[in-house]
Enzyme design. Structure first.
Site, PDB file in Angstrom:
ATOM      1  CB  THR A  78      -9.241  23.190   5.640  1.00 11.06           C
ATOM      2  OG1 THR A  78      -8.586  22.190   6.103  1.00 11.06           O
ATOM      3  CG2 THR A  78      -9.818  24.125   6.405  1.00 11.06           C
ATOM      4  CG  ASP A  79      -7.407  23.724   0.381  1.00 11.38           C
ATOM      5  OD1 ASP A  79      -6.381  23.946   1.509  1.00 11.38           O
ATOM      6  OD2 ASP A  79      -7.499  24.429  -0.379  1.00 11.38           O
ATOM      7  CB  ALA A  80      -3.683  19.601   1.332  1.00 12.93           C
TER       8      ALA A  80
END
Length: 150
Positions: A31-33
């Site tokens: 995932t991203d942030a």
């Protein structure tokens, strides 16, 4: 590590069901942030499912390279991102043979969460000689595993 799918009428010899389904979970590293799956992570999910699909048919890619001097390489891919997957989602990644040519396969794939399709893909995979990366026919053992005439 079994395929799942459409039911008993979709089984092939050996008990593998079609379309083949590979379950996976979304981890932090995917995932991203914001906890949404990063677009390149979907490619990994699709690749793992294709590898496990081949394995379920008795086609190991390492053995294919060593014994038949063949490798598979993605030649083209069309993706349609429909909905985002998120951290901890349980996903089902499907693989289905759409077309087989002498030295390539076209596969349809999808990533689904709780019955909702998140991504669809069409993947063209070339069969190449491992020694020189030139197109070569699918080995007879692979054609037999796919139940294709010679």
């Amino acid at each position: 590590m079994t395929g799942g799918g459409a039911g008993a009428d979709a089984r092939r010899p050996g008990g593998v069901e079609f379309p083949f389904i590979w379950p996976t979970r979304v981890y932090w590293e995917d995932t991203d942030a914001g906890g949404v799956v990063y677009h390149a992570s979907y490619l990994c999910f699709l690749e793992r499912a294709r590898t496990e699909w081949l394995r379920s048919l008795g086609v190991g890619q390492q053995a294919l390279r060593e014994d038949a001097d063949r490798v598979f390489a993605v030649r083209a891919m069309r993706l349609d991102f429909l909905r985002p997957a998120r951290l901890d989602d349980q996903l089902a990644v499907s693989v289905e043979l759409a077309e087989c040519r002498r030295a390539s396969l076209v596969l349809r794939q999808a990533i689904v969460r709780d019955g909702e399709t998140l991504l669809t893909a069409e993947v063209r995979v070339a069969c190449l000689a491992a020694s020189d990366f030139r197109p070569r026919p699918l080995p007879e053992a692979v054609r037999a595993a796919l139940m294709l005439p010679e």
